[in-house]
Design a protein around this motif. Structure first.
Motif, PDB file in Angstrom:
ATOM      1  N   GLN A  34      67.031 -30.605  33.206  1.00 24.17           N
ATOM      2  CA  GLN A  34      66.424 -31.446  32.190  1.00 24.17           C
ATOM      3  C   GLN A  34      66.888 -31.019  30.799  1.00 24.17           C
ATOM      4  O   GLN A  34      67.156 -29.846  30.545  1.00 24.17           O
ATOM      5  CB  GLN A  34      64.892 -31.362  32.252  1.00 24.17           C
ATOM      6  N   ALA A  35      66.961 -31.964  29.879  1.00 26.84           N
ATOM      7  CA  ALA A  35      67.285 -31.660  28.490  1.00 26.84           C
ATOM      8  C   ALA A  35      66.180 -30.787  27.905  1.00 26.84           C
ATOM      9  O   ALA A  35      65.004 -30.913  28.283  1.00 26.84           O
ATOM     10  CB  ALA A  35      67.425 -32.948  27.686  1.00 26.84           C
ATOM     11  N   PRO A  36      66.520 -29.895  26.977  1.00 28.90           N
ATOM     12  CA  PRO A  36      65.487 -29.031  26.396  1.00 28.90           C
ATOM     13  C   PRO A  36      64.490 -29.830  25.564  1.00 28.90           C
ATOM     14  O   PRO A  36      64.875 -30.801  24.893  1.00 28.90           O
ATOM     15  CB  PRO A  36      66.292 -28.079  25.499  1.00 28.90           C
ATOM     16  N   TYR A  81      63.617 -24.367  25.553  1.00 30.55           N
ATOM     17  CA  TYR A  81      63.200 -23.976  26.900  1.00 30.55           C
ATOM     18  C   TYR A  81      62.358 -22.697  26.866  1.00 30.55           C
ATOM     19  O   TYR A  81      62.690 -21.745  26.142  1.00 30.55           O
ATOM     20  CB  TYR A  81      64.411 -23.672  27.778  1.00 30.55           C
ATOM     21  N   PRO A  82      61.315 -22.616  27.695  1.00 28.01           N
ATOM     22  CA  PRO A  82      60.714 -21.311  27.982  1.00 28.01           C
ATOM     23  C   PRO A  82      61.734 -20.444  28.722  1.00 28.01           C
ATOM     24  O   PRO A  82      62.663 -20.966  29.338  1.00 28.01           O
ATOM     25  CB  PRO A  82      59.526 -21.640  28.891  1.00 28.01           C
ATOM     26  N   VAL A  83      61.556 -19.128  28.667  1.00 29.06           N
ATOM     27  CA  VAL A  83      62.451 -18.213  29.377  1.00 29.06           C
ATOM     28  C   VAL A  83      61.621 -17.251  30.216  1.00 29.06           C
ATOM     29  O   VAL A  83      60.621 -16.707  29.737  1.00 29.06           O
ATOM     30  CB  VAL A  83      63.351 -17.422  28.410  1.00 29.06           C
ATOM     31  N   PRO A 127      59.993 -26.909  33.306  1.00 30.50           N
ATOM     32  CA  PRO A 127      61.379 -26.425  33.346  1.00 30.50           C
ATOM     33  C   PRO A 127      61.541 -25.191  32.459  1.00 30.50           C
ATOM     34  O   PRO A 127      61.014 -25.146  31.344  1.00 30.50           O
ATOM     35  CB  PRO A 127      62.188 -27.605  32.802  1.00 30.50           C
ATOM     36  N   ALA A 128      62.273 -24.206  32.950  1.00 34.56           N
ATOM     37  CA  ALA A 128      62.453 -22.959  32.198  1.00 34.56           C
ATOM     38  C   ALA A 128      63.791 -22.331  32.555  1.00 34.56           C
ATOM     39  O   ALA A 128      64.305 -22.510  33.665  1.00 34.56           O
ATOM     40  CB  ALA A 128      61.317 -21.972  32.494  1.00 34.56           C
ATOM     41  N   ILE A 129      64.340 -21.599  31.610  1.00 28.07           N
ATOM     42  CA  ILE A 129      65.495 -20.750  31.887  1.00 28.07           C
ATOM     43  C   ILE A 129      64.994 -19.521  32.631  1.00 28.07           C
ATOM     44  O   ILE A 129      63.963 -18.943  32.282  1.00 28.07           O
ATOM     45  CB  ILE A 129      66.185 -20.335  30.575  1.00 28.07           C
ATOM     46  N   PHE A 169      71.426 -20.575  24.374  1.00 28.90           N
ATOM     47  CA  PHE A 169      70.569 -21.687  24.798  1.00 28.90           C
ATOM     48  C   PHE A 169      69.543 -22.024  23.715  1.00 28.90           C
ATOM     49  O   PHE A 169      69.236 -21.190  22.859  1.00 28.90           O
ATOM     50  CB  PHE A 169      69.829 -21.334  26.091  1.00 28.90           C
ATOM     51  N   LYS A 170      69.020 -23.237  23.785  1.00 30.57           N
ATOM     52  CA  LYS A 170      67.911 -23.611  22.906  1.00 30.57           C
ATOM     53  C   LYS A 170      66.619 -23.080  23.525  1.00 30.57           C
ATOM     54  O   LYS A 170      66.163 -23.581  24.563  1.00 30.57           O
ATOM     55  CB  LYS A 170      67.830 -25.125  22.737  1.00 30.57           C
ATOM     56  N   VAL A 171      66.057 -22.070  22.895  1.00 31.27           N
ATOM     57  CA  VAL A 171      64.968 -21.285  23.489  1.00 31.27           C
ATOM     58  C   VAL A 171      63.691 -21.414  22.660  1.00 31.27           C
ATOM     59  O   VAL A 171      63.732 -21.407  21.429  1.00 31.27           O
ATOM     60  CB  VAL A 171      65.396 -19.803  23.590  1.00 31.27           C
ATOM     61  N   ASN A 172      62.571 -21.514  23.371  1.00 33.39           N
ATOM     62  CA  ASN A 172      61.263 -21.465  22.722  1.00 33.39           C
ATOM     63  C   ASN A 172      60.829 -20.005  22.628  1.00 33.39           C
ATOM     64  O   ASN A 172      60.460 -19.388  23.632  1.00 33.39           O
ATOM     65  CB  ASN A 172      60.236 -22.272  23.532  1.00 33.39           C
TER      66      ASN A 172
END
Length: 270
Positions: free
Chosen positions: A36-38, A43-45, A76-78, A142-145
């Motif tokens: 899924q797109a971030p 994204y959570p990790v 969805p998460a990394i 990555f685009k990370v939260n």
């Protein structure tokens, strides 16, 4: 053998080798990113210790369950597995060093009857590697939260997870400690609880702690984990969320896949 299927499974994650800047030790890093797109926040990790053994279990659980978040409660998460350059599930020597706080000389030998000295006490250096080497690389790629970071550890990895919680509580927002080795160094980790609770009571931190143990594990493992849960639950601060799960009919290894769904739901925040 269906080689196309094998290739498809392998393509679901990346495999890196990273040398720590702090002690020149090598780590094998496994990374999976959602299809899924971030979301706008990133994204959570989820950082998974003993990555050689547990990474694929985690990444498959996240991948499959996050397809229907509205039904499973898993977003969805990394997933980042932190392991070692080995074909074995566990690198016993390296994990013993990385996951343990410093202890008196030969503590490990005396307490467990091990004849050959094994190096311990590398937890602070390992945490530095995670915070200052590994996490910046993940955040850059990555685009990370940054407000949805989780660490999972089992057994000695669970001890390290608790040590991180009590000494660097801002490092992650969610802590999953499975069958934590609280017994280490005469239950040294419990000495950290009063200071942590005093610190946390005056802060606006939001932290979630998931504690689990199998009902078929040794009695002291169950009692230690229960005791820690009870202590943390006395903190009058609704920003600290505690969930304790004694899993019926599970032992020290089988408990991990059993808790996975409930642990992922617990740390998933919409």
């Amino acid at each position: 053998m269906d080689c196309s299927k094998e290739k498809n499974i392998a393509s679901r994650f990346e495999d890196w080798t990273i040398n720590s800047e702090f002690d020149n030790r090598s780590y094998q890093i496994f990374v999976s990113k959602p299809n899924q797109a971030p979301p706008p926040s990133g994204y959570p990790v989820i950082y998974v210790l003993d990555g050689n053994a547990f990474f694929q279990t985690f990444q498959e659980a996240v991948r499959l369950q996050s397809r229907k978040t509205e039904k499973t409660g898993v977003i969805p998460a990394i997933v980042v597995g932190i392991g070692y350059p080995t074909d074995n599930d566990f690198d016993l020597t390296n994990r013993l060093y990385d996951f343990t706080p410093s202890a008196p000389n030969n503590f490990y030998n005396k307490s467990l009857g091990v004849e050959d000295f094994q190096k311990t006490g590398g937890a602070d250096t390992f945490l530095k590697f995670i915070e200052e080497d590994l996490m910046p690389q993940i955040n850059k790629k990555f685009k990370v939260n940054l407000q949805q970071q989780t660490i999972f550890g089992h057994s000695l990895g669970g001890l390290f997870t608790l040590y991180t919680l009590f000494t660097h509580p801002k490092a992650f927002q969610n802590y999953i400690a499975s069958s934590p080795s609280i017994w280490w160094n005469d239950r040294y980790i419990l000495n950290k609880v009063p200071q942590f609770m005093k610190y946390f009571s005056g802060k606006k931190l939001e932290v979630s702690v998931f504690l689990a143990v199998g009902s078929l594990e040794k009695e002291f493992m169950i009692n230690d984990t229960k005791e820690l849960s009870n202590r943390l639950s006395t903190l009058e601060n609704n920003k600290l969320k505690i969930l304790f799960n004694e899993v019926k009919g599970e032992n020290h290894i089988s408990v991990v896949p059993t808790i996975l769904s409930s642990a992922l739901r617990f740390v998933s925040k919409y």
